[in-house]
Every structure is written in structure tokens, then in C-alpha cells.
Design an enzyme around this catalytic site. Sequence first.
Site, PDB file in Angstrom:
ATOM      1  N   LYS A 277       0.831  -1.212   0.000  1.00  0.00           N
ATOM      2  CA  LYS A 277       0.000   0.000   0.000  1.00  0.00           C
ATOM      3  C   LYS A 277       0.864   1.260   0.000  1.00  0.00           C
ATOM      4  O   LYS A 277       0.656   2.176  -0.794  1.00  0.00           O
ATOM      5  CB  LYS A 277      -0.884  -0.032   1.246  1.00  0.00           C
ATOM      6  CG  LYS A 277      -1.849   1.124   1.379  1.00  0.00           C
ATOM      7  CD  LYS A 277      -2.520   1.142   2.752  1.00  0.00           C
ATOM      8  CE  LYS A 277      -3.053  -0.221   3.146  1.00  0.00           C
ATOM      9  NZ  LYS A 277      -3.881  -0.175   4.364  1.00  0.00           N
TER      10      LYS A 277
ATOM     11  N   LYS B  42       3.672  -2.106  11.308  1.00  0.00           N
ATOM     12  CA  LYS B  42       2.362  -2.157  11.969  1.00  0.00           C
ATOM     13  C   LYS B  42       2.593  -2.617  13.392  1.00  0.00           C
ATOM     14  O   LYS B  42       3.511  -3.411  13.648  1.00  0.00           O
ATOM     15  CB  LYS B  42       1.449  -3.146  11.243  1.00  0.00           C
ATOM     16  CG  LYS B  42      -0.007  -2.936  11.525  1.00  0.00           C
ATOM     17  CD  LYS B  42      -0.645  -1.879  10.631  1.00  0.00           C
ATOM     18  CE  LYS B  42      -2.041  -1.528  11.093  1.00  0.00           C
ATOM     19  NZ  LYS B  42      -2.745  -0.658  10.152  1.00  0.00           N
TER      20      LYS B  42
ATOM     21  N   GLY C 138      -2.700   5.882  14.032  1.00  0.00           N
ATOM     22  CA  GLY C 138      -3.798   5.131  14.638  1.00  0.00           C
ATOM     23  C   GLY C 138      -4.235   3.964  13.776  1.00  0.00           C
ATOM     24  O   GLY C 138      -3.800   3.797  12.636  1.00  0.00           O
ATOM     25  N   ASP C 139      -5.079   3.140  14.338  1.00  0.00           N
ATOM     26  CA  ASP C 139      -5.787   2.066  13.620  1.00  0.00           C
ATOM     27  C   ASP C 139      -6.968   1.709  14.519  1.00  0.00           C
ATOM     28  O   ASP C 139      -7.387   2.546  15.336  1.00  0.00           O
ATOM     29  CB  ASP C 139      -4.854   0.862  13.370  1.00  0.00           C
ATOM     30  CG  ASP C 139      -5.458  -0.193  12.445  1.00  0.00           C
ATOM     31  OD1 ASP C 139      -5.486   0.027  11.224  1.00  0.00           O
ATOM     32  OD2 ASP C 139      -5.921  -1.241  12.932  1.00  0.00           O
TER      33      ASP C 139
ATOM     34  N   THR D 275      -9.045   8.136   5.201  1.00  0.00           N
ATOM     35  CA  THR D 275      -9.205   6.779   4.671  1.00  0.00           C
ATOM     36  C   THR D 275     -10.586   6.625   4.031  1.00  0.00           C
ATOM     37  O   THR D 275     -10.719   6.101   2.913  1.00  0.00           O
ATOM     38  CB  THR D 275      -8.995   5.733   5.782  1.00  0.00           C
ATOM     39  OG1 THR D 275      -7.760   5.999   6.429  1.00  0.00           O
ATOM     40  CG2 THR D 275      -8.976   4.333   5.225  1.00  0.00           C
TER      41      THR D 275
ATOM     42  N   SER E 136      -1.253  10.736   6.040  1.00  0.00           N
ATOM     43  CA  SER E 136      -0.190  10.669   7.048  1.00  0.00           C
ATOM     44  C   SER E 136       1.131  11.127   6.432  1.00  0.00           C
ATOM     45  O   SER E 136       1.917  11.839   7.064  1.00  0.00           O
ATOM     46  CB  SER E 136      -0.027   9.242   7.564  1.00  0.00           C
ATOM     47  OG  SER E 136      -0.980   8.971   8.561  1.00  0.00           O
TER      48      SER E 136
HETATM   49  P1  NDP Z   1     -12.386   1.687  14.445  1.00  0.00           P
HETATM   50  O1  NDP Z   1     -11.870   1.060  15.682  1.00  0.00           O
HETATM   51  O2  NDP Z   1     -12.649   3.146  14.415  1.00  0.00           O
HETATM   52  O3  NDP Z   1     -13.738   0.937  13.971  1.00  0.00           O
HETATM   53  C1  NDP Z   1     -13.785  -0.441  13.753  1.00  0.00           C
HETATM   54  C2  NDP Z   1     -15.232  -0.842  13.534  1.00  0.00           C
HETATM   55  O4  NDP Z   1     -15.277  -2.221  13.145  1.00  0.00           O
HETATM   56  C3  NDP Z   1     -16.087  -0.722  14.791  1.00  0.00           C
HETATM   57  O5  NDP Z   1     -17.346  -0.255  14.411  1.00  0.00           O
HETATM   58  C4  NDP Z   1     -16.165  -2.145  15.310  1.00  0.00           C
HETATM   59  O6  NDP Z   1     -17.335  -2.433  16.040  1.00  0.00           O
HETATM   60  C5  NDP Z   1     -16.202  -2.896  13.985  1.00  0.00           C
HETATM   61  N1  NDP Z   1     -15.785  -4.290  14.180  1.00  0.00           N
HETATM   62  C6  NDP Z   1     -14.689  -4.750  14.806  1.00  0.00           C
HETATM   63  N2  NDP Z   1     -14.658  -6.093  14.781  1.00  0.00           N
HETATM   64  C7  NDP Z   1     -15.765  -6.474  14.123  1.00  0.00           C
HETATM   65  C8  NDP Z   1     -16.308  -7.720  13.762  1.00  0.00           C
HETATM   66  N3  NDP Z   1     -15.680  -8.864  14.064  1.00  0.00           N
HETATM   67  N4  NDP Z   1     -17.481  -7.734  13.074  1.00  0.00           N
HETATM   68  C9  NDP Z   1     -18.120  -6.580  12.751  1.00  0.00           C
HETATM   69  N5  NDP Z   1     -17.638  -5.369  13.066  1.00  0.00           N
HETATM   70  C10 NDP Z   1     -16.495  -5.316  13.740  1.00  0.00           C
HETATM   71  O7  NDP Z   1     -11.345   1.276  13.319  1.00  0.00           O
HETATM   72  P2  NDP Z   1     -11.057   1.968  11.902  1.00  0.00           P
HETATM   73  O8  NDP Z   1     -12.322   2.448  11.312  1.00  0.00           O
HETATM   74  O9  NDP Z   1      -9.931   2.893  12.058  1.00  0.00           O
HETATM   75  O10 NDP Z   1     -10.512   0.711  11.067  1.00  0.00           O
HETATM   76  C11 NDP Z   1     -11.387  -0.178  10.389  1.00  0.00           C
HETATM   77  C12 NDP Z   1     -10.590  -0.981   9.371  1.00  0.00           C
HETATM   78  O11 NDP Z   1      -9.943  -0.100   8.454  1.00  0.00           O
HETATM   79  C13 NDP Z   1      -9.455  -1.851   9.957  1.00  0.00           C
HETATM   80  O12 NDP Z   1      -9.318  -2.991   9.128  1.00  0.00           O
HETATM   81  C14 NDP Z   1      -8.233  -0.961   9.784  1.00  0.00           C
HETATM   82  O13 NDP Z   1      -7.039  -1.700   9.754  1.00  0.00           O
HETATM   83  C15 NDP Z   1      -8.550  -0.359   8.422  1.00  0.00           C
HETATM   84  N6  NDP Z   1      -7.840   0.870   8.107  1.00  0.00           N
HETATM   85  C16 NDP Z   1      -7.917   1.960   8.951  1.00  0.00           C
HETATM   86  C17 NDP Z   1      -7.252   3.117   8.611  1.00  0.00           C
HETATM   87  C18 NDP Z   1      -7.402   4.372   9.425  1.00  0.00           C
HETATM   88  O14 NDP Z   1      -6.932   5.419   8.956  1.00  0.00           O
HETATM   89  N7  NDP Z   1      -8.040   4.332  10.590  1.00  0.00           N
HETATM   90  C19 NDP Z   1      -6.385   3.197   7.418  1.00  0.00           C
HETATM   91  C20 NDP Z   1      -6.464   2.034   6.557  1.00  0.00           C
HETATM   92  C21 NDP Z   1      -7.142   0.916   6.923  1.00  0.00           C
HETATM   93  P3  NDP Z   1     -17.446  -2.066  17.624  1.00  0.00           P
HETATM   94  O15 NDP Z   1     -17.705  -0.601  17.637  1.00  0.00           O
HETATM   95  O16 NDP Z   1     -18.589  -2.883  18.102  1.00  0.00           O
HETATM   96  O17 NDP Z   1     -16.122  -2.431  18.227  1.00  0.00           O
END
Ligand code: NDP
Length: 441
Positions: A110, A122, A161-162, A205, A374
Site C-alpha cells: 500500500k 504495523k 492510529g488504527d 481513509t 499521514s
Molecule cells: P475503528 O476502531 O474506528 O472501527 C472499527 C469498527 O469495526 C467498529 O465499528 C467495530 O465495532 C467494527 N468491528 C470490529 N470487529 C468487528 C467484527 N468482528 N465484526 C463486525 N464489526 C467489527 O477502526 P477503523 O475504522 O480505524 O478501522 C477499520 C478498518 O480499516 C481496519 O481494518 C483498519 O485496519 C482499516 N484501516 C484503517 C485506517 C485508518 O486510517 N483508521 C487506514 C487504513 C485501513 P465495535 O464498535 O462494536 O467495536
Amino acid sequence: MSALLKEIKQRDPHHTHFHQAAESLLNSVSGYLDQHPELRTQGLLARLLEPERVIRFRVPWVDDQGEVRVNRAYRVQMNGALGPYKGGLRFHPSVNLDVLSFLALEQTIKNALTGLPLGAGKGGADFDPKGRSDAEIMRFCQALMAEFHHHMGPDIDVPAGDMGVGMREVGYLFGMYRKLSRSFGGAFTGKSLDFGGSVLRPEATGYGLIYFLQSMLTHQNESLSDKTVAVSGAGNVARHAAAKAIEEGATVVTLSDSRGTVHAPEGLDDAHLDAVARIKADGGGLDRLAEEFDGIEHYQGERPWRFDCQVALPCATENELEEDDARRLVDNGCRWLAEGANMPCTAAAVAVFKDSDMLYAPGKAANAGGVAVSGLEMSQNSRRESWSAGEVDRRLRDIMERIHRRCLEHGGDDARPDYLTGASVAGFQRVARAMLGQGII
Ligand code: NDP
């Protein structure tokens, strides 16, 4: 199975997420490698698939009851050929070396695809922030940084963050880093605007995902404005992707969390998204959204993929969309899928898309907007500048359009490009050249 993959599986038999990511990458670049046998020399593939360094350490901290807790944290410094290690930190009970290794490998391709001078890493901890007080979160972040500050810096490793790590956590991590290193350097991205963050980093993102999707649609003379979109997740990526899709005229019919899915047949709006942000910040579930608003149903334990849509955007977590979900989406007429999360579709689901009319864009291309901004935050920090929202948004759009063009270069620019091959080859090519040029290290 290639000998290399076999070796990887034998060496770490429990690292199934990493096997999945490595197999997908090796399959996607195999045709290109046949044309470029020089890239099979110098043990290049074996080196690419082995982290340069893995740091594992304990994080002891004291909870609000005075109990000592011990978590396990890691940083996978995967590949530094293109720049300082760059990639997020994740706080979630599921964090282990397997999950972080697959994320670090995805990050390598990426970051190369963005065209920016970014290596890849990571990290994270098996710490569950849910239900923890603000003071506990701060103490945990400080305890983690007491060890990790030795291994990072603006030219060494620049985390962000993640999942489970947002602007608040980055603030606490950065504060402790600054105190211990006695330096204000741009050693973190995703910081608050009050101390060196970039505008639009939280949105990047999700917005970038929609810009990439728009490039896919435009390539087919289609537009987002008349499409029905299913989004999974309710976190940072999901909410900002939904907001941008709504702004562009699409009808967003779902969001989800780890407990269930909400379905709004007439579409969600900004008031719904604000409520979701509030509910999630309170630690609540999406059932509360359905209680607060008419026209929204909550489905406990369900995923969004059973509902009719033309576009699917999985934005929650890895392997959240399985073979059956993929079949249902295809049977219901879904034609575009772009990954906001990292590896949200299982290998079997991706195989279903490949055999259908669906256009499938992998996360390593479609969700690169976060790391791209970033990279822009690092540039602003080193120049002591801060750019306007318009400027950052324009650059983000440019980067996502450029990534889309790179995917077409290697994935075919006909009506049905192979985005997985295109993204994998374009990213791999850049990092491979840099590795070859630097010798066997
Ligand atoms: P957040 O922690 O903000 O949100 C994650 C969301 O996913 C929450 O709503 C959580 O639910 C839900 N979730 C977690 N586990 C499950 C599951 N098993 N089934 C259904 N829903 C689930 O994370 P982000 O939005 O930052 O990240 C989301 C994805 O995007 C990840 O894969 C991350 O690696 C990827 N990503 C993030 C980036 C970023 O800039 N933040 C950049 C590139 C990729 P609940 O609220 O109930 O915990």
C-alpha cells in the site's frame, strides 16, 4: 503451492492471516515475475515476506482499582526500503503477531502504491479500550511508550492510529514520546490539529475510499450519485466513507458493528452519522440508532451483505465478508466492492468476485488514503507548515486517482480491470526495485 509459501507455512503454522495475505500477493505478482525473472534473484521474495525486525514487549499498567495489568505489545518493522517504517497501532484483544504481520505486509504494498517515501510497519497491543476510563487509556498509552520510544522517530518509525487508536490515544502516545525523547519531531501522524496534526487525517481513509470508488465508476462511465451503497463498520473509516458517499449523492443503506447491522432502506443522513459517532464514543451499540430514529431497523448478529446494494464497502475488520456473503452480494446485483478495511474479504469470497461481473478493489489500493494523508502530515511537520483542508483534499484526490491509474497499468485498462493484480504488481514493483538497489540487507 510455491516452495516459499510452503516454507512460510511450516515455519509459522498458526499465522493463518499472514499466509492468506502472502499467498494472495504471490499469486497476484506471479505473472509479472515470469516476465521479470531478475526480481526472483537475491532472495527478494523471501526477504519481502520476512519482517526486518519484530519488537515484542510487555506493557504493565495500573487500572482504576489499583490492580496491575500486563498486556503484550508488538511492532513489526516490515520493510524500510522506501522510507521510515510507517503504519498504525491497533488496540484490540485480537491483536497478535499473526494479525500484525499480515497488516504490515499489506502496508508494504500500500505505502509503495502511494508513491510517497514511506516504508512499512504495523504494531499494537492486545489491550481492549472498551469500557476503560480516560485515565486508564492514558496510563496504558504512557506505559506502552515507555518502551516503544526507543524504537521510533521521524526518520526511523512513524506510527499512527488504527482500530482502537484514534486522536485521543495518539495524543497520549505522542505526549509521552515527546517527554521521553525531548523532541517535538513528527514522530506520529494522526495528531490533533492543536499540535502538528493535518486537517482531514481522520477523514482521509474513508474519503480516499470514495475517491478511489469514483475512479472505478468513472472508468466504466458510471456515477456514484445513483447508487445504493452498503457499508460495514461504524468506526473511523466506515463513518467517513458513508459521509462522503452521501455528500456525493449515493444512498447509504447500512452500517454495522461487532454486535449487528442497521438497515435504512431510504438511506442514512448526516444526523444519523453524528448520532453513530456519539453512540460509539459512549461505548454503545447500533441498536440505539434504531431506537432513536424511525426508518432504521437493527439486526442483531447480522452482517450488511444480505441487503440489496450495487456497491459494497467493507470497512470493519479482516475476514468479515465470507464466501456465502460474497455469493449473496453477487446474486443480489452488487457490481462494485472496494475494501475500506484491511483484508475484509476471505480468499474464498475474492474467488467468487473473480468469477462474477463484480469489480473488486483490494484495501491496499482503495484504503491507501489514510496513510497518504499521514505522508502529507509528515511533510507539513518537517516544513513547519500546515496546509488548508482544500489543499489536503486536492492532494488526497490526486493520490487516489494516481493509485487507480497505477492499478490499471498492471491490471488491464479494459472495461473490467483486475484491480488485485494491478495494485499488487504496481506496489511490489516499486518496493522490489528499491530493495534490489540497496543490496542484500
Ligand atoms: P475503528 O476502531 O474506528 O472501527 C472499527 C469498527 O469495526 C467498529 O465499528 C467495530 O465495532 C467494527 N468491528 C470490529 N470487529 C468487528 C467484527 N468482528 N465484526 C463486525 N464489526 C467489527 O477502526 P477503523 O475504522 O480505524 O478501522 C477499520 C478498518 O480499516 C481496519 O481494518 C483498519 O485496519 C482499516 N484501516 C484503517 C485506517 C485508518 O486510517 N483508521 C487506514 C487504513 C485501513 P465495535 O464498535 O462494536 O467495536
